[in-house]
Design a protein around this motif. Structure first.
Motif, PDB file in Angstrom:
ATOM      1  N   TRP A  48      34.182  44.001  41.318  1.00  0.00           N
ATOM      2  CA  TRP A  48      34.228  42.798  40.242  1.00  0.00           C
ATOM      3  C   TRP A  48      33.843  41.892  41.628  1.00  0.00           C
ATOM      4  CZ3 TRP A  48      34.797  42.182  35.400  1.00  0.00           C
ATOM      5  CH2 TRP A  48      35.188  43.443  34.559  1.00  0.00           C
ATOM      6  N   GLY A  49      32.740  40.941  41.259  1.00  0.00           N
ATOM      7  CA  GLY A  49      32.425  40.151  42.519  1.00  0.00           C
ATOM      8  C   GLY A  49      31.197  40.690  43.261  1.00  0.00           C
ATOM      9  N   SER A  50      30.946  40.161  44.382  1.00  0.00           N
ATOM     10  CA  SER A  50      29.879  40.575  45.248  1.00  0.00           C
ATOM     11  C   SER A  50      30.579  40.872  46.800  1.00  0.00           C
ATOM     12  CB  SER A  50      29.017  39.498  45.208  1.00  0.00           C
ATOM     13  OG  SER A  50      27.745  39.803  46.070  1.00  0.00           O
ATOM     14  N   GLN A  55      31.559  36.332  50.128  1.00  0.00           N
ATOM     15  CA  GLN A  55      31.878  36.167  48.640  1.00  0.00           C
ATOM     16  C   GLN A  55      33.191  37.027  48.319  1.00  0.00           C
ATOM     17  OE1 GLN A  55      29.862  34.457  46.340  1.00  0.00           O
ATOM     18  NE2 GLN A  55      29.048  33.890  48.510  1.00  0.00           N
ATOM     19  N   PRO A  56      33.883  36.425  47.523  1.00  0.00           N
ATOM     20  CA  PRO A  56      35.279  37.235  46.948  1.00  0.00           C
ATOM     21  C   PRO A  56      34.899  38.459  46.101  1.00  0.00           C
ATOM     22  CG  PRO A  56      34.904  35.447  45.579  1.00  0.00           C
ATOM     23  CD  PRO A  56      33.903  35.232  46.601  1.00  0.00           C
ATOM     24  N   TRP A  57      35.704  39.390  46.283  1.00  0.00           N
ATOM     25  CA  TRP A  57      35.428  40.631  45.621  1.00  0.00           C
ATOM     26  C   TRP A  57      36.592  41.693  45.344  1.00  0.00           C
ATOM     27  CZ3 TRP A  57      36.015  45.369  48.036  1.00  0.00           C
ATOM     28  CH2 TRP A  57      35.727  45.452  49.380  1.00  0.00           C
ATOM     29  N   ASP A  70      38.555  37.986  49.936  1.00  0.00           N
ATOM     30  CA  ASP A  70      38.567  36.725  49.444  1.00  0.00           C
ATOM     31  C   ASP A  70      37.284  36.059  50.182  1.00  0.00           C
ATOM     32  OD1 ASP A  70      39.256  35.999  52.409  1.00  0.00           O
ATOM     33  OD2 ASP A  70      41.269  35.456  51.752  1.00  0.00           O
ATOM     34  N   LEU A 104      41.702  34.456  45.714  1.00  0.00           N
ATOM     35  CA  LEU A 104      41.792  35.882  45.493  1.00  0.00           C
ATOM     36  C   LEU A 104      43.076  36.273  45.973  1.00  0.00           C
ATOM     37  CD1 LEU A 104      40.534  37.850  43.633  1.00  0.00           C
ATOM     38  CD2 LEU A 104      38.926  38.557  45.347  1.00  0.00           C
ATOM     39  N   LYS A 117      33.259  39.413  32.675  1.00  0.00           N
ATOM     40  CA  LYS A 117      33.955  38.480  33.451  1.00  0.00           C
ATOM     41  C   LYS A 117      35.596  39.145  33.587  1.00  0.00           C
ATOM     42  CE  LYS A 117      30.446  35.669  33.910  1.00  0.00           C
ATOM     43  NZ  LYS A 117      29.719  35.705  35.185  1.00  0.00           N
ATOM     44  N   THR A 130      37.145  33.137  38.575  1.00  0.00           N
ATOM     45  CA  THR A 130      36.474  34.557  37.967  1.00  0.00           C
ATOM     46  C   THR A 130      35.772  35.375  38.886  1.00  0.00           C
ATOM     47  OG1 THR A 130      34.821  33.161  37.107  1.00  0.00           O
ATOM     48  CG2 THR A 130      36.357  33.342  35.756  1.00  0.00           C
ATOM     49  N   LEU A 131      35.517  36.520  38.375  1.00  0.00           N
ATOM     50  CA  LEU A 131      34.683  37.480  39.130  1.00  0.00           C
ATOM     51  C   LEU A 131      33.711  38.249  38.194  1.00  0.00           C
ATOM     52  CD1 LEU A 131      37.255  39.231  41.583  1.00  0.00           C
ATOM     53  CD2 LEU A 131      35.496  37.608  42.104  1.00  0.00           C
TER      54      LEU A 131
END
Length: 138
Positions: A48-50, A55-57, A70, A104, A117, A130-131
């Motif tokens: 979830w995320g990148s 970037q947060p994931w 985060d 995060l 999402k 959101t991710l």
């Protein structure tokens, strides 16, 4: 000769139009189908995320472990649930990174929403962010 050039130009133009039509939005990202969305909502394991720099994931493993970032600090812990998720106490490194929001690391729960999402909430149920679904675990 003139007819040959006109025919060639028409073929090149037709191929160019067909190529543009096949790429969809032009962003290179494919949109999930309705059946993929349903599967994701039933099984949230995956990315979830990148994982791009800054970037947060979160990556949810099928065994209930979660790892992520985060955008600066690493995050680890546990998760449970399906459409509504609970995170066990998340541990996070505490490096200083200018311009990175550590939202995060304060995640307590999350809700999976249509469109792949994940709405991330804190312990008080306040929305943190959101991710987007990034793919299944390999």
């Amino acid at each position: 000769m003139k007819r040959f050039f006109l025919s060639s130009a028409a073929v090149v133009l037709a191929c160019g139009v067909a190529a543009c039509a096949s790429t969809g939005s032009g962003s290179g990202a494919s949109q999930p189908t309705e059946s993929e969305t349903s599967v994701i909502l039933q099984d949230p394991a995956g990315l979830w995320g990148s994982k791009e720099q800054g970037q947060p994931w979160l990556e949810l493993s099928a065994d209930g472990k979660v790892a992520g970032s985060d955008g600066c600090n690493r995050i680890t812990g546990t998760w449970s649930g399906s459409e509504e998720l609970e995170f066990g106490a998340l541990a996070s490194t505490k490096m200083y990174c200018e311009g990175v929001d550590d939202w995060l690391s304060r995640a307590a729960t999350a809700k999976l929403e249509e469109g792949n999402k994940m709405l991330v909430l804190d312990a008080n149920g306040e929305e943190l962010g959101t991710l987007a679904y990034g793919g299944s675990n390999s």
